[in-house]
Design a protein around this motif. Structure first.
Motif, short mmCIF file in Angstrom:
data_model
loop_
_atom_site.label_atom_id
_atom_site.label_comp_id
_atom_site.label_asym_id
_atom_site.label_seq_id
_atom_site.Cartn_x
_atom_site.Cartn_y
_atom_site.Cartn_z
N ARG A 12 9.33 11.71 -10.30
CA ARG A 12 8.69 10.39 -10.22
C ARG A 12 7.54 10.43 -9.24
N SER A 13 6.41 9.84 -9.61
CA SER A 13 5.26 9.80 -8.71
C SER A 13 5.58 8.94 -7.50
N ARG A 14 4.94 9.25 -6.40
CA ARG A 14 5.19 8.50 -5.17
C ARG A 14 4.65 7.08 -5.29
N PRO A 15 5.34 6.12 -4.69
CA PRO A 15 4.84 4.74 -4.70
C PRO A 15 3.47 4.67 -4.02
N THR A 16 2.61 3.79 -4.53
CA THR A 16 1.26 3.68 -4.00
C THR A 16 1.12 2.44 -3.11
N MET A 17 0.05 2.42 -2.36
CA MET A 17 -0.25 1.27 -1.51
C MET A 17 -0.47 0.02 -2.37
N GLY A 25 2.88 -9.29 -2.21
CA GLY A 25 2.03 -10.45 -2.50
C GLY A 25 0.83 -10.54 -1.57
N VAL A 26 0.29 -9.39 -1.22
CA VAL A 26 -0.89 -9.36 -0.34
C VAL A 26 -1.93 -8.42 -0.92
N ALA A 27 -3.11 -8.38 -0.30
CA ALA A 27 -4.16 -7.48 -0.74
C ALA A 27 -3.87 -6.05 -0.28
N THR A 28 -4.43 -5.09 -1.01
CA THR A 28 -4.24 -3.68 -0.63
C THR A 28 -4.79 -3.41 0.77
N LYS A 29 -5.90 -4.07 1.13
CA LYS A 29 -6.47 -3.88 2.47
C LYS A 29 -5.51 -4.34 3.56
N THR A 30 -4.74 -5.37 3.24
CA THR A 30 -3.76 -5.86 4.22
C THR A 30 -2.68 -4.82 4.46
N VAL A 31 -2.21 -4.17 3.39
CA VAL A 31 -1.21 -3.10 3.53
C VAL A 31 -1.79 -1.98 4.38
N SER A 32 -3.06 -1.63 4.13
CA SER A 32 -3.71 -0.57 4.91
C SER A 32 -3.75 -0.92 6.39
N ARG A 33 -4.04 -2.18 6.69
CA ARG A 33 -4.10 -2.61 8.09
C ARG A 33 -2.73 -2.54 8.75
N VAL A 34 -1.67 -2.88 8.00
CA VAL A 34 -0.31 -2.80 8.53
C VAL A 34 0.07 -1.35 8.79
N VAL A 35 -0.23 -0.48 7.82
CA VAL A 35 0.10 0.95 7.95
C VAL A 35 -0.60 1.56 9.16
N ASN A 36 -1.83 1.14 9.41
CA ASN A 36 -2.61 1.70 10.51
C ASN A 36 -2.38 0.98 11.84
N GLY A 37 -1.45 0.03 11.85
CA GLY A 37 -1.06 -0.61 13.09
C GLY A 37 -2.09 -1.57 13.67
N ASP A 42 -0.91 -10.96 10.84
CA ASP A 42 0.15 -11.94 11.09
C ASP A 42 1.52 -11.25 11.06
N PRO A 43 2.36 -11.46 12.07
CA PRO A 43 3.68 -10.80 12.14
C PRO A 43 4.53 -11.03 10.90
N ALA A 44 4.45 -12.21 10.32
CA ALA A 44 5.25 -12.49 9.12
C ALA A 44 4.80 -11.61 7.95
N ILE A 45 3.49 -11.39 7.86
CA ILE A 45 2.96 -10.54 6.80
C ILE A 45 3.36 -9.08 7.03
N VAL A 46 3.36 -8.68 8.30
CA VAL A 46 3.77 -7.30 8.64
C VAL A 46 5.20 -7.06 8.16
N VAL A 47 6.08 -8.05 8.38
CA VAL A 47 7.47 -7.91 7.95
C VAL A 47 7.55 -7.81 6.44
N ARG A 48 6.79 -8.65 5.72
CA ARG A 48 6.80 -8.61 4.25
C ARG A 48 6.33 -7.26 3.73
N VAL A 49 5.27 -6.74 4.32
CA VAL A 49 4.72 -5.44 3.87
C VAL A 49 5.71 -4.31 4.14
N ARG A 50 6.31 -4.33 5.32
CA ARG A 50 7.25 -3.27 5.66
C ARG A 50 8.51 -3.33 4.79
#
Length: 352
Positions: A12-17, A25-37, A42-50
């Motif tokens: 199976r291919s690895r999950p993508t950003m 339910g967020v933009a890909t750029k938001t995931v990138s910002r969470v991954v890069n710390g 917003d803390p609530a968004i960080v929890v959702r992404v993680r």
């Protein structure tokens, strides 16, 4: 057998950003910002992404991330040692790893088996993977192949042996003085016929230790005897055979100086097999696990491996941080550890 069981499993291919972003339910750029710390998310968004990343089993592509960073760093360094299973190499690697971990850096490790071609192969493989720097216990005698990489910004530090045909930092032990100390210790116990068993004479550390052995005998006005000198290489079995052969000579040595830890282990086994562990004195170069648990314990010249590893790692990170001072070689002192085997006195009258 079901149809699914008869078919080969598909990877199976690895999950993508993008998939994480869709689930959170967020933009890909938001995931990138969470991954890069990025701290402004917003803390609530960080929890959702993680949570979404954990559910999908997503892991960030650190290599791709590093290529997007301004400094091009990958937060990895490469380390090449003689043999990762050897106690010296293992202790050295662990120390470098500890220093790297303090900086959030991963260490990639390879074993060279005293093969110059393998050294070149693995060094280039690590550089191709964009490691930020290299710590090398070299096998070869020509390191000019690294000049272009050095000019391109790859930092490197050599350990245990200095580089040849390359201007680079190095951290080494005081091999010659350590060997002199070992032989002098045996001389003080009354021994005049001291055998030497060591690594291949072509290896710089082995050559330095053999030189120290000869120098100590010369100062004591004792001629070296080729009949009790062996350059067997780092093999426990070869050391056992060489020890047994030397001790079966018509005029056997009363003491052994073994200049490498695996050789020391082999010689120690041979002495115990022959029942001579309390009769023939024995000094080793390099400490090894359980040396103090034997009876008698094995006396050694110990290298300060932790200091060597830490100095090498700190030197490398200093270079990565921008230190452009002239390269230098740091020589780390050795120390004598008396455990019993090296203190066995020669039988018969002393010839002081």
């Amino acid at each position: 057998m079901t149809q699914s069981e008869s078919l080969p499993s598909q990877r199976r291919s690895r999950p993508t950003m993008r998939e994480v972003a869709a689930l959170a339910g967020v933009a890909t750029k938001t995931v990138s910002r969470v991954v890069n710390g990025v701290p402004t998310v917003d803390p609530a968004i960080v929890v959702r992404v993680r949570d979404a990343a954990d559910k999908l089993g997503y892991r960030p592509n650190l290599t791709a991330s590093s290529l997007r960073r301004g400094d091009g760093r990958t937060a990895t360094i490469g380390m090449l040692v003689e043999d990762a299973a050897n106690p010296f190499s293992a202790a050295l690697t662990r120390t470098v790893e500890n220093v790297a971990r303090e900086r959030g850096v991963l260490v990639l490790i390879g074993s060279l088996d005293e093969d110059p071609a393998r050294e070149r192969e693995l060094a280039r493989a690590l550089i191709d993977r964009r490691v930020d720097g290299l710590v090398i216990v070299p096998a070869g005698r020509d390191h000019s192949y690294l000049i272009s990489e050095q000019r391109s910004g790859t930092c490197m530090v050599f350990v245990d042996r200095e580089p040849n045909l390359l201007d680079a930092d190095a951290v080494v032990a005081d091999n010659r003085h350590g060997a002199i100390t070992a032989v002098n210790h045996l001389l003080k116990a009354g021994h005049r016929r001291i055998a030497y068993l060591g690594d291949q004479a072509s290896i710089p550390t082995a050559a330095q230790r053999f030189d120290g052995y000869r120098h100590a005998l010369e100062l004591a006005h004792i001629e070296t005897d080729d009949a009790i000198i062996r350059h067997e290489g780092p093999s426990e079995q070869a050391a056992i055979a060489a020890t047994e052969q030397i001790l079966s000579l018509p005029d056997p040595p009363t003491a052994l100086f073994t200049s490498q830890n695996l050789v020391t282990v082999g010689a120690s086994r041979a002495l115990r097999t022959l029942g001579l562990q309390n009769t023939v004195a024995h000094m080793g170069f390099d400490d090894f696990p359980l040396a103090d648990m034997l009876s008698p314990g094995v006396s050694v010249i110990a290298q300060d491996i932790e200091r060597m590893g830490r100095t090498a790692a700190e030197t490398l990170f200093s270079r990565l941080d921008g230190d452009q001072s002239p390269t230098r070689t740091v020589t780390v002192p050795t120390r004598l550890i008396q455990r019993g085997s090296g203190e066995i006195a020669a039988r018969g009258p002393r010839h002081d």
